[in-house]
Design an enzyme around this catalytic site. Structure first.
Site, PDB file in Angstrom:
ATOM      1  N   SER A   1       0.689  -1.352  -0.100  1.00 28.09           N
ATOM      2  CA  SER A   1      -0.051  -0.597  -0.070  1.00 28.09           C
ATOM      3  C   SER A   1       0.997   1.368   0.147  1.00 28.09           C
ATOM      4  CB  SER A   1      -1.194  -0.001   1.222  1.00 28.09           C
ATOM      5  OG  SER A   1      -0.130   0.155   2.595  1.00 28.09           O
TER       6      SER A   1
ATOM      7  N   LYS B   1      10.102   5.422   6.477  1.00 21.81           N
ATOM      8  CA  LYS B   1      10.673   3.820   5.726  1.00 21.81           C
ATOM      9  C   LYS B   1      11.543   4.174   4.968  1.00 21.81           C
ATOM     10  CE  LYS B   1       6.345   2.029   5.739  1.00 21.81           C
ATOM     11  NZ  LYS B   1       4.529   2.161   4.153  1.00 21.81           N
TER      12      LYS B   1
ATOM     13  N   HIS C   1      -3.311  -6.155   2.366  1.00 22.63           N
ATOM     14  CA  HIS C   1      -1.822  -7.358   3.668  1.00 22.63           C
ATOM     15  C   HIS C   1      -2.701  -8.569   3.675  1.00 22.63           C
ATOM     16  CE1 HIS C   1       0.481  -3.626   5.339  1.00 22.63           C
ATOM     17  NE2 HIS C   1       0.937  -3.765   3.654  1.00 22.63           N
TER      18      HIS C   1
ATOM     19  N   HIS D   1       9.413  -0.490   9.211  1.00 20.42           N
ATOM     20  CA  HIS D   1       8.947  -1.851   7.980  1.00 20.42           C
ATOM     21  C   HIS D   1       8.286  -2.149   6.911  1.00 20.42           C
ATOM     22  CE1 HIS D   1       5.320  -4.780   9.805  1.00 20.42           C
ATOM     23  NE2 HIS D   1       5.513  -3.690   9.388  1.00 20.42           N
ATOM     24  N   ARG D   2       8.612  -2.576   5.671  1.00 19.94           N
ATOM     25  CA  ARG D   2       6.881  -3.047   5.020  1.00 19.94           C
ATOM     26  C   ARG D   2       6.773  -4.414   4.482  1.00 19.94           C
ATOM     27  NH1 ARG D   2       7.914   1.800   1.585  1.00 19.94           N
ATOM     28  NH2 ARG D   2       5.411   1.393   1.468  1.00 19.94           N
ATOM     29  N   SER D   3       5.231  -4.114   4.175  1.00 14.21           N
ATOM     30  CA  SER D   3       4.337  -4.768   4.352  1.00 14.21           C
ATOM     31  C   SER D   3       5.355  -6.766   3.441  1.00 14.21           C
ATOM     32  CB  SER D   3       3.172  -5.311   3.463  1.00 14.21           C
ATOM     33  OG  SER D   3       3.944  -4.717   2.683  1.00 14.21           O
TER      34      SER D   3
ATOM     35  N   ASP E   1      -3.184   1.443  11.381  1.00 15.37           N
ATOM     36  CA  ASP E   1      -2.446   1.980  10.255  1.00 15.37           C
ATOM     37  C   ASP E   1      -4.316   1.525   9.766  1.00 15.37           C
ATOM     38  OD1 ASP E   1      -2.242   3.109   8.261  1.00 15.37           O
ATOM     39  OD2 ASP E   1       0.044   1.234   8.214  1.00 15.37           O
TER      40      ASP E   1
ATOM     41  N   GLU F   1       1.766  -9.580   7.441  1.00  8.29           N
ATOM     42  CA  GLU F   1       3.138  -9.236   8.494  1.00  8.29           C
ATOM     43  C   GLU F   1       2.952  -9.874   9.435  1.00  8.29           C
ATOM     44  OE1 GLU F   1       2.183  -4.797   9.335  1.00  8.29           O
ATOM     45  OE2 GLU F   1       3.552  -4.340   6.761  1.00  8.29           O
TER      46      GLU F   1
ATOM     47  N   LYS G   1       7.817  -0.517  14.256  1.00  7.27           N
ATOM     48  CA  LYS G   1       6.758  -0.555  13.683  1.00  7.27           C
ATOM     49  C   LYS G   1       7.099  -2.111  13.106  1.00  7.27           C
ATOM     50  CE  LYS G   1       3.928  -0.049  10.554  1.00  7.27           C
ATOM     51  NZ  LYS G   1       2.546   0.029   9.320  1.00  7.27           N
TER      52      LYS G   1
ATOM     53  N   GLN H   1      -6.207  -1.196   7.680  1.00  5.78           N
ATOM     54  CA  GLN H   1      -4.644  -2.912   7.509  1.00  5.78           C
ATOM     55  C   GLN H   1      -4.269  -3.319   8.379  1.00  5.78           C
ATOM     56  OE1 GLN H   1      -1.899  -1.131   3.994  1.00  5.78           O
ATOM     57  NE2 GLN H   1      -0.842  -1.461   5.442  1.00  5.78           N
ATOM     58  N   GLU H   2      -4.435  -2.971   9.301  1.00  7.71           N
ATOM     59  CA  GLU H   2      -3.340  -3.515  10.430  1.00  7.71           C
ATOM     60  C   GLU H   2      -4.103  -2.691  12.046  1.00  7.71           C
ATOM     61  OE1 GLU H   2       0.304  -1.599  10.113  1.00  7.71           O
ATOM     62  OE2 GLU H   2       0.724  -2.521   8.498  1.00  7.71           O
TER      63      GLU H   2
ATOM     64  N   ASP I   1       2.064   8.307   7.509  1.00  5.35           N
ATOM     65  CA  ASP I   1       2.827   7.483   6.736  1.00  5.35           C
ATOM     66  C   ASP I   1       3.051   7.117   4.926  1.00  5.35           C
ATOM     67  OD1 ASP I   1       4.210   5.059   5.133  1.00  5.35           O
ATOM     68  OD2 ASP I   1       2.295   3.824   5.480  1.00  5.35           O
TER      69      ASP I   1
ATOM     70  N   GLU J   1      -2.737   5.712  12.536  1.00  5.47           N
ATOM     71  CA  GLU J   1      -1.777   6.370  11.172  1.00  5.47           C
ATOM     72  C   GLU J   1      -2.740   6.173   9.708  1.00  5.47           C
ATOM     73  OE1 GLU J   1       1.660   3.283  11.294  1.00  5.47           O
ATOM     74  OE2 GLU J   1       1.536   2.926   8.397  1.00  5.47           O
TER      75      GLU J   1
HETATM   76  P1  PGA Z   1       3.471  -1.016   3.516  1.00  5.47           P
HETATM   77  O1  PGA Z   1       2.642  -1.598   4.249  1.00  5.47           O
HETATM   78  O2  PGA Z   1       4.869  -1.300   3.107  1.00  5.47           O
HETATM   79  O3  PGA Z   1       2.809  -2.317   2.128  1.00  5.47           O
HETATM   80  O4  PGA Z   1       3.260  -0.253   2.908  1.00  5.47           O
HETATM   81  C1  PGA Z   1       3.046  -0.600   5.466  1.00  5.47           C
HETATM   82  C2  PGA Z   1       2.218   0.671   6.182  1.00  5.47           C
HETATM   83  O5  PGA Z   1       1.477   0.830   5.035  1.00  5.47           O
HETATM   84  O6  PGA Z   1       2.611   1.109   6.849  1.00  5.47           O
HETATM   85 ZN    ZN Z   2       0.834   2.827   7.237  1.00  6.36          ZN
END
Ligand code: PGA
Ligand code: ZN
Length: 425
Positions: free
Chosen positions: A40, A336, A154, A364-366, A241, A204, A387, A162-163, A311, A284
């Site tokens: 994302s 990131k 994810h 991190h990233r996904s 998130d 994740e 994170k 998403q999270e 983000d 987030e």
């Molecule tokens: P992404 O997701 O690494 O797929 O962008 C992580 C996030 O959105 O924090």
């Molecule tokens: Zn994010």
């Protein structure tokens, strides 16, 4: 002094190719780093260079980025001092010359930038966090934001957010906080199993059940916290998130899984109600990256109560962050390194945030690899939060394991950010 740079096309945790680079020095020392990849992604992230050749990895190969590392980048950096990260990164940016790193690829630049830091630390015979950090400021282990329930891009479940993360902040040491988070992860597995949900995990490492919506997800997590023997809120809080850019369309926020459509003001209200009903201390991307009016509303409404993290909004970019700071949008930034492309620019974004009173959360990233650079980055900068996923899958737990090793190595000098990391809100 750098003598050679080599790269390798390796696989990330989703089975997509990514880039690893090794920087060698005349001293015989070397450093290796690999870059992650998001799903994302923010529209204004630095460009991840992919081959686009449909006959290899569905077009996702990185042989062009690899050739850029071993060709022009290696030639330009040969003979340079690896200890001078600022000069190396400035050279990388200059060599690329574009605003979004599209000429050589942010993946090519970042792999080399990080590998150079590792090589220098190895040559200096110090751990990476010492090389990147300032010993006079002390070293602080971050609070982990652990993504135990995966949704959005994810996972292929019904959860729009998403999270859903647990934040074990009310502990004395990183190791204690991590162990508490792991306890909740296992309690959640047992609970989901009992309720007839599958216990398979998303990208994740968090569970990905077909819940009826955000509230059911948070209720399950709260119950797991209690069953694991911890106090919700004061010991283990929650974080979200939303990755709201993913479900924002034409000024509306559309939660498909819940079957609801919101205007930006209504979606602010939805989040405010969640904050009222659950011990949430961080949200987030609660608004879409291009909805700055929505971000303004959200910050006015919740900015004094919870951490609001940009983000996709800020993409680790000082130009965008400074505009956000000026407008009083959000109060924290997700960090990131691959969103911007070099270590020096990453550190600059964290420094800008710190000066403005914005929190930084290293992330991190996904799509990840076994690379643990972000663990050292979080300790070096004493930013207080990391994170890096749930308590399963080695691509996630490698970072936690690195933090455990750092905490032990620091011994009595190891500090833990704990609840202080969130005190300003
Ligand atoms: P992404 O997701 O690494 O797929 O962008 C992580 C996030 O959105 O924090
Ligand atoms: Zn994010």
């Amino acid at each position: 002094t750098i003598t050679s740079i080599k790269a390798l096309e390796i696989l990330d945790s989703r089975g997509n190719p990514t880039l690893q680079a090794t920087v060698r020095l005349d001293s015989g020392h070397a450093g290796t780093a690999a870059v992650p990849s998001g799903a994302s992604t923010g529209a204004r992230e630095a460009l991840e260079l992919r081959d686009g050749d449909p006959t290899r990895f569905g077009g996702k190969g990185v042989t062009k980025a690899l050739a850029n590392v071993e060709g022009p980048i290696a030639a330009a950096l040969k003979g340079r001092d690896a200890r001078d990260q600022g000069a190396i990164d400035a050279l990388l940016c200059e060599l690329d010359g574009s605003a979004d790193k599209s000429k050589l690829g942010a993946n090519a630049l970042l792999a080399v930038s990080l590998a150079t830091a590792h090589a220098a630390a190895n040559a200096l015979a110090i751990p990476l966090y010492r090389h990147l950090g300032d010993a006079s400021r002390g070293f602080t282990l971050p609070v982990p934001l652990m993504n135990v329930m995966n949704g959005g891009a994810h996972a292929n479940n019904s959860l729009d957010i998403q999270e859903c993360m647990i934040v074990p902040h009310g502990f004395e040491r990183f190791g204690d906080a991590l162990r508490a988070g792991v306890g909740v992860f296992h309690a959640l597995r047992t609970l989901l199993d009992k309720r007839g949900f599958p216990t398979s995990v998303g990208d994740e490492g968090g569970f990905a059940p077909n819940v009826s919506g955000t509230r059911e997800a948070l209720d399950l997590i709260l119950e797991a916290i209690e069953r694991a023997g911890y106090k919700p809120g004061s010991q283990i809080a929650l974080a979200l998130d939303c990755a709201a850019s993913e479900f924002h369309d034409d000024g509306e926020y559309h939660l498909e899984g819940e079957g609801k459509r919101f205007s930006r003001a209504e979606f602010c209200g939805y989040l405010a109600e969640l904050v009222g009903d659950y011990p949430i201390l961080s949200i987030e991307d609660g608004m879409a990256e291009d909805d700055w009016a929505g971000w303004g509303l959200l910050t006015d409404r919740l900015g004094r109560r919870v951490q609001l993290v940009g983000d996709d909004l800020f993409v680790t970019n000082t130009e965008i962050l400074s505009a956000g700071i000026e407008k009083g949008i959000a109060n924290a930034i997700l960090i990131k390194p691959n969103q911007i492309g070099t270590l020096t620019e990453t550190l600059a974004a964290m420094e800008m945030a710190r000066r403005a009173g914005y929190a930084s959360i290293v992330s991190h990233r996904s799509g990840e690899t076994g690379d643990t650079t972000i663990a050292d980055l979080a300790v070096a900068t004493a930013c207080g939060q990391i994170k890096t996923g749930s308590a399963s899958r080695s691509d996630r737990v490698e970072k936690y394991n690195r933090l455990l090793a750092i905490e032990r190595e620091l011994g009595a000098d190891a500090r833990f950010a704990g609840s202080k990391a969130f005190r300003s809100h």
